[in-house]
Design a protein around this motif. Structure first.
Motif, PDB file in Angstrom:
ATOM      1  N   SER A   1      25.174   2.562   2.593  1.00  0.00           N
ATOM      2  CA  SER A   1      23.828   1.713   2.945  1.00  0.00           C
ATOM      3  C   SER A   1      23.028   2.632   3.564  1.00  0.00           C
ATOM      4  CB  SER A   1      24.438   0.594   3.754  1.00  0.00           C
ATOM      5  OG  SER A   1      22.976  -0.222   3.849  1.00  0.00           O
ATOM      6  N   ILE A   2      21.876   2.508   3.118  1.00  0.00           N
ATOM      7  CA  ILE A   2      20.755   3.656   3.977  1.00  0.00           C
ATOM      8  C   ILE A   2      19.691   2.370   4.213  1.00  0.00           C
ATOM      9  CG2 ILE A   2      18.677   4.895   3.417  1.00  0.00           C
ATOM     10  CD1 ILE A   2      21.631   5.123   0.966  1.00  0.00           C
ATOM     11  N   VAL A   3      19.416   3.047   5.546  1.00  0.00           N
ATOM     12  CA  VAL A   3      19.058   1.209   6.081  1.00  0.00           C
ATOM     13  C   VAL A   3      16.982   2.090   6.680  1.00  0.00           C
ATOM     14  CG1 VAL A   3      18.775  -0.142   7.833  1.00  0.00           C
ATOM     15  CG2 VAL A   3      20.961   0.581   7.139  1.00  0.00           C
ATOM     16  N   ILE A   4      16.350   1.517   7.001  1.00  0.00           N
ATOM     17  CA  ILE A   4      14.673   1.894   6.422  1.00  0.00           C
ATOM     18  C   ILE A   4      14.392   0.683   8.077  1.00  0.00           C
ATOM     19  CG2 ILE A   4      12.770   3.164   6.113  1.00  0.00           C
ATOM     20  CD1 ILE A   4      15.058   2.573   3.006  1.00  0.00           C
ATOM     21  N   PRO A   5      13.737   1.225   8.924  1.00  0.00           N
ATOM     22  CA  PRO A   5      13.330  -0.481   9.262  1.00  0.00           C
ATOM     23  C   PRO A   5      11.716   0.028   8.992  1.00  0.00           C
ATOM     24  CG  PRO A   5      13.231   2.013  10.806  1.00  0.00           C
ATOM     25  CD  PRO A   5      14.515   1.920   9.578  1.00  0.00           C
ATOM     26  N   ALA A   6      10.864  -1.239   9.463  1.00  0.00           N
ATOM     27  CA  ALA A   6       8.803  -0.625   8.606  1.00  0.00           C
ATOM     28  C   ALA A   6       8.371  -1.315   9.141  1.00  0.00           C
ATOM     29  CB  ALA A   6       9.247  -0.734   7.089  1.00  0.00           C
ATOM     30  N   HIS A   7       7.719  -1.197   9.732  1.00  0.00           N
ATOM     31  CA  HIS A   7       6.038  -1.516  10.421  1.00  0.00           C
ATOM     32  C   HIS A   7       4.749  -1.047   9.496  1.00  0.00           C
ATOM     33  CE1 HIS A   7       3.759  -3.651  12.750  1.00  0.00           C
ATOM     34  NE2 HIS A   7       3.656  -3.137  13.537  1.00  0.00           N
ATOM     35  N   ASP A   8       4.316  -1.887   9.100  1.00  0.00           N
ATOM     36  CA  ASP A   8       3.048  -1.444   8.431  1.00  0.00           C
ATOM     37  C   ASP A   8       3.358   0.032   7.494  1.00  0.00           C
ATOM     38  OD1 ASP A   8       2.537  -4.420   9.507  1.00  0.00           O
ATOM     39  OD2 ASP A   8       0.831  -3.062  10.740  1.00  0.00           O
ATOM     40  N   GLU A   9       3.924  -0.244   6.870  1.00  0.00           N
ATOM     41  CA  GLU A   9       4.117   1.635   5.990  1.00  0.00           C
ATOM     42  C   GLU A   9       3.874   0.885   4.684  1.00  0.00           C
ATOM     43  OE1 GLU A   9       4.565   3.894   7.334  1.00  0.00           O
ATOM     44  OE2 GLU A   9       5.982   3.890   9.095  1.00  0.00           O
ATOM     45  N   ALA A  10       2.319   0.538   4.332  1.00  0.00           N
ATOM     46  CA  ALA A  10       2.016   0.204   2.757  1.00  0.00           C
ATOM     47  C   ALA A  10       1.991   1.579   2.545  1.00  0.00           C
ATOM     48  CB  ALA A  10       0.962  -0.541   2.376  1.00  0.00           C
ATOM     49  N   GLU A  11       1.476   2.347   3.328  1.00  0.00           N
ATOM     50  CA  GLU A  11       0.288   3.330   2.393  1.00  0.00           C
ATOM     51  C   GLU A  11       1.922   3.908   1.824  1.00  0.00           C
ATOM     52  OE1 GLU A  11      -1.951   5.194   5.116  1.00  0.00           O
ATOM     53  OE2 GLU A  11      -3.650   4.294   4.559  1.00  0.00           O
ATOM     54  N   THR A  12       2.728   4.432   3.159  1.00  0.00           N
ATOM     55  CA  THR A  12       4.478   5.567   2.643  1.00  0.00           C
ATOM     56  C   THR A  12       5.656   5.177   1.921  1.00  0.00           C
ATOM     57  OG1 THR A  12       4.572   5.240   4.999  1.00  0.00           O
ATOM     58  CG2 THR A  12       2.736   6.547   4.242  1.00  0.00           C
ATOM     59  N   ILE A  13       5.800   3.109   1.897  1.00  0.00           N
ATOM     60  CA  ILE A  13       7.072   3.107   1.886  1.00  0.00           C
ATOM     61  C   ILE A  13       7.220   3.343   0.708  1.00  0.00           C
ATOM     62  CG2 ILE A  13       5.588   0.994   1.563  1.00  0.00           C
ATOM     63  CD1 ILE A  13       9.775   0.886   2.854  1.00  0.00           C
TER      64      ILE A  13
END
Length: 224
Positions: free
Chosen positions: A4-16
């Motif tokens: 499982s690849i787990v990715i935290p994200a906080h306001d990452e619309a430009e890169t996600i």
């Protein structure tokens, strides 16, 4: 093995989107004996990150911790509860090469690693001074046996993660804390420059003492 690849994200619309596209390609390189899934953990997002993740079809969770340690732990434990035995962490502002997961599996086969600490490469030096670039290159050990720790490129077994107590609820250096607890319990750690990610050189750090802050400090010193 289930990865499982787990990715935290906080306001990452430009890169996600680019991050997730690169992970999908890496998953496709795995032999059929492995299965892999992706879980994005969205923390207090106010931009279009959620819409972008939903469009990919990948799984996601939403939380409001504003604490990267809690966010990572939430995602990891959710993945383990759904059968993951190997966890791979990266960040939403990073992309992975197509052999990212394959290299991890080779290390597992060769070294029986409980954890793999990979390296990072900078995606763009254009907005940084030549002095900053040189200082970084001088500091960074891009070799096997390095001792760098990046939450953007850290993977480990589910059993060892649970035994050490997992990511602590820290707003920064949660990755260093986890690695130190793996060391304390004498788990096998592989320090690999074959496992690498391409990470953002942005100076507006999400974590006050994270990688972006490290680059910002180098840039500040280079102009002082």
């Amino acid at each position: 093995m289930k990865i499982s690849i787990v990715i935290p994200a906080h306001d990452e619309a430009e890169t996600i989107a680019q991050c997730l596209a690169s992970i999908q390609i890496a998953i496709e390189q795995l032999p059929s004996t492995f299965t892999a899934s992706v879980l994005v953990v969205l923390d207090s997002c106010t931009d279009d990150t959620l819409k972008i993740v939903q469009a990919t079809g990948f799984d996601y969770l939403c939380c409001y911790y504003q604490c990267v340690g809690q966010v990572r732990d939430l995602g990891i434990r959710h993945a383990i509860a759904h059968g993951a035995t190997w966890l791979a962490c990266t960040d939403a502002d990073s992309t992975v090469p197509m052999d990212w997961l394959v290299q991890q599996m080779e290390h597992l086969d060769q070294q029986r690693a409980d954890m793999i600490c990979g390296v990072v490469s900078i995606n763009n030096w254009g907005h940084l001074s030549s002095q900053t670039q040189q200082a970084y290159i001088t500091h960074y050990q891009d070799k096997m046996g390095h001792r760098h720790i990046h939450g953007a490129n850290l993977s480990f077994s589910s059993d060892a993660y649970l035994a050490t107590g997992g990511f602590a609820p820290l707003t920064c250096h949660e990755d260093v804390d986890l690695v130190n607890r793996f060391r304390a319990r004498r788990y096998t750690i592989t320090w690999s420059n074959r496992v690498r990610v391409l990470t953002s050189s942005r100076l507006q750090a999400r974590a006050k003492e994270g990688f972006g802050a490290f680059l910002a400090n180098l840039e500040k010193v280079s102009w002082s």
